[in-house]
Design a protein around this motif. Sequence first.
Motif, PDB file in Angstrom:
ATOM      1  N   ALA A 392      35.709  34.111  33.293  1.00 14.10           N
ATOM      2  CA  ALA A 392      34.927  34.932  34.221  1.00 14.10           C
ATOM      3  C   ALA A 392      35.769  36.077  34.776  1.00 14.10           C
ATOM      4  CB  ALA A 392      34.401  34.062  35.357  1.00 14.10           C
ATOM      5  N   LEU A 393      37.018  35.787  35.122  1.00 12.14           N
ATOM      6  CA  LEU A 393      37.902  36.828  35.655  1.00 12.14           C
ATOM      7  C   LEU A 393      38.112  37.933  34.623  1.00 12.14           C
ATOM      8  CD1 LEU A 393      39.862  37.908  37.790  1.00 12.14           C
ATOM      9  CD2 LEU A 393      41.617  36.381  36.842  1.00 12.14           C
ATOM     10  N   MET A 394      38.410  37.540  33.389  1.00  9.38           N
ATOM     11  CA  MET A 394      38.624  38.533  32.350  1.00  9.38           C
ATOM     12  C   MET A 394      37.328  39.280  32.026  1.00  9.38           C
ATOM     13  SD  MET A 394      41.775  38.636  31.733  1.00  9.38           S
ATOM     14  CE  MET A 394      41.518  39.863  30.461  1.00  9.38           C
ATOM     15  N   GLY A 418      27.695  31.844  31.894  1.00  8.11           N
ATOM     16  CA  GLY A 418      26.718  32.695  31.219  1.00  8.11           C
ATOM     17  C   GLY A 418      25.940  33.557  32.200  1.00  8.11           C
ATOM     18  N   ASP A 419      25.522  32.950  33.327  1.00  9.79           N
ATOM     19  CA  ASP A 419      24.802  33.718  34.348  1.00  9.79           C
ATOM     20  C   ASP A 419      25.700  34.797  34.948  1.00  9.79           C
ATOM     21  OD1 ASP A 419      22.634  32.070  33.925  1.00  9.79           O
ATOM     22  OD2 ASP A 419      23.100  30.733  35.607  1.00  9.79           O
ATOM     23  N   PHE A 420      26.976  34.478  35.152  1.00  5.65           N
ATOM     24  CA  PHE A 420      27.937  35.417  35.726  1.00  5.65           C
ATOM     25  C   PHE A 420      28.082  36.649  34.833  1.00  5.65           C
ATOM     26  CE2 PHE A 420      32.322  36.961  36.218  1.00  5.65           C
ATOM     27  CZ  PHE A 420      32.435  37.081  37.596  1.00  5.65           C
ATOM     28  N   ILE A 421      28.232  36.420  33.523  1.00  6.61           N
ATOM     29  CA  ILE A 421      28.376  37.529  32.581  1.00  6.61           C
ATOM     30  C   ILE A 421      27.115  38.391  32.568  1.00  6.61           C
ATOM     31  CG2 ILE A 421      28.588  38.082  30.120  1.00  6.61           C
ATOM     32  CD1 ILE A 421      30.420  35.602  29.873  1.00  6.61           C
ATOM     33  N   ALA A 500      33.524  35.576  43.218  1.00  4.77           N
ATOM     34  CA  ALA A 500      32.653  35.093  44.285  1.00  4.77           C
ATOM     35  C   ALA A 500      31.272  34.680  43.775  1.00  4.77           C
ATOM     36  CB  ALA A 500      32.512  36.173  45.359  1.00  4.77           C
ATOM     37  N   ASP A 501      30.769  35.317  42.729  1.00  5.39           N
ATOM     38  CA  ASP A 501      29.424  35.033  42.232  1.00  5.39           C
ATOM     39  C   ASP A 501      29.407  34.012  41.088  1.00  5.39           C
ATOM     40  OD1 ASP A 501      28.278  36.787  44.039  1.00  5.39           O
ATOM     41  OD2 ASP A 501      28.420  38.498  42.674  1.00  5.39           O
ATOM     42  N   LEU A 502      30.550  33.427  40.785  1.00  7.50           N
ATOM     43  CA  LEU A 502      30.599  32.426  39.705  1.00  7.50           C
ATOM     44  C   LEU A 502      30.136  31.080  40.251  1.00  7.50           C
ATOM     45  CD1 LEU A 502      31.380  31.519  36.831  1.00  7.50           C
ATOM     46  CD2 LEU A 502      33.695  31.075  37.719  1.00  7.50           C
ATOM     47  N   LYS A 503      29.037  30.591  39.746  1.00  5.92           N
ATOM     48  CA  LYS A 503      28.511  29.285  40.147  1.00  5.92           C
ATOM     49  C   LYS A 503      29.165  28.213  39.287  1.00  5.92           C
ATOM     50  CE  LYS A 503      24.155  26.858  40.994  1.00  5.92           C
ATOM     51  NZ  LYS A 503      22.667  26.933  40.862  1.00  5.92           N
TER      52      LYS A 503
END
Length: 618
Positions: A392-394, A418-421, A500-503
């Motif tokens: 997610a960070l990358m 997947g939602d984060f991307i 912050a938005d990564l569930k």
Amino acid sequence: MLQQALFAQQGQCRSLRTLWPLAIKTRKRGSVRASHIARLKVQRSKTALAAAPEKSPSSIYSSLPPTAAVPFQMPQFPTGPIKGTELVELHKRLKRLQNGSDIRGIAVAGIPNEPVTLTPGVVFFIGQAFASWLKDTSDGRLVVSIGSDPRISGPLVQAALIAGLASAGAEVHTFGLATTPCMFYSIIDTAQYAGAIMITASHMPFNSNGLKFFTAEGGLKKGDITEILQRATLACAEAAVLLGEPLSEGAHLTRAALQVSPEQVKQVDYLPKYAAALRDMIKKGVNRKDSYHLPLAGFKIVVDAGNGSGGFYAEQVLAPLGADTAGSRYLDPDGTFPNHIPNPEHPSAMASGAEAVLGAKADMGIVFDTDVDRSAIVDRYGKEINSNRFIALMAAVVLREHPGSTIVTDSVTSNGLGDFITKLGGKHCRFKRGYKNVISKGVSLNREGVETHLMMETSGHGAVKENNFLDDGAYMATKVVIELVRRQLSGGGDLRDLLADLKEPLESREYRIRISGPNFKEDGAKVLDAFHAWISAGGPGPHWKLDPINHEGWRVNVDEGDSRSGWLLLRQSLHDPLLVLNVESEVQGGVRASTQSVLDFLLKECSTLPLDVSSLQA
């Protein structure tokens, strides 16, 4: 040094007792000294040794039970080339060393139930075969670079490899202590190397070793390794050498070593050049107006190298740019890995990295694996950023640089990733396990015109398009360093804000189900077919739905109510006789509930297959 090491292997290096002084005598790598090696502990490993305390090399052997005297048996040396069924068995022996696109085996004797499989003779013929293969696939001068991680078997493996390469006409440049990405970089940077070999077994225990191969096209593929092993088999058979027999191997390798011309072997201190490229990358990436050449001044960044090859990053990359690296851990290369397993996936490595960050009050920390093709991050609060978090960070960094890019991951990434991307405007392609599969998929998508700038596996292997699709832990860490410094200098927050938005799931678990018997691939396929049929017929209920995209095994989405969802994936291991079950849930007890449903299915529908389901019952 080449002849000396090969002379020593003739029946002498059958155990760690005798290999230890050889490793001390022949190793000339940075800060490793004989006195330093002699006093460090050996971390015993694998199942038979997992519960044992750490012991020094001498105490390992003194604690082993005495072995009964074995009557001497005269080896039956072949009088001519090896043929027929013996040739087939020889090929099987070499084929067992293939680990996907790498070679891996046991290189140090003495650990119970772990016989040496990567002998000097084996390495010699693989090196000879690689040079032969390069001749047929490349043009011009045949020059090969080789480097090694700090494993104690490295000097002997290197000596045998040099002899094998040189016997096929190659010129060999030895780098000494190196990283896997550094070896590939040497090809694209200098344009003088037709190939490169890294001597490493990644995060495996100290008694293991292996070989990773590169050309200008990148790492060799599985089919390339298969071809090289066939060539090695034929060369060994023609030479009538009995692999594993020290008299036979020793005689052949000694003759070969004596024929190596000094002009064929050259020592090159290349790692500093690779480090310089990373320093330039940070300077340009940060572009600090008030201090271009010291962009990290005022920042504290610690490194946990786990006594692998990654210590150079603190000493040759960060510190020369002004970073305070005090509090870094285990930077000295030590092939016994006495402090923790150098593996960013392992809890002990990440806990050590977090302790280093908090103890030093650092801005961030970096954890490397042994050969630095993988890494992980720790933020200033001690939060571990690996697996889904690191991807997610990358993804956040790459999608800002390349909006709309496709991000390829392996099959066990979370729904939240997947939602984060997607929220960041990217496209998520969830593919197969295996970093080679993930990277190859990215290369393929780019060739098809699909912009794909990041390919990353939850293990920490990650590659970006701008870096020639190479999985490089130091390069990925450098991208994060640049991101942190730029954000801090501009007042844009720190790494935690990017995530912050990564569930993330409330629960996550992986189970391994062993398959007994020689037909484990066929039996595993039967289980997966039955599982698919069971889910398609309704499974445990309508809350289980097959995911529409499955590249390996079967992924099932689980409706857990109140807009919460979990998932599970049942797949077959890439190399081992295992089925692997990954389960995630957003509710307490959700993992146990899903696991129990899978266990009930296996006990009812697959009871005739040789499965060990005890891990699911724990």
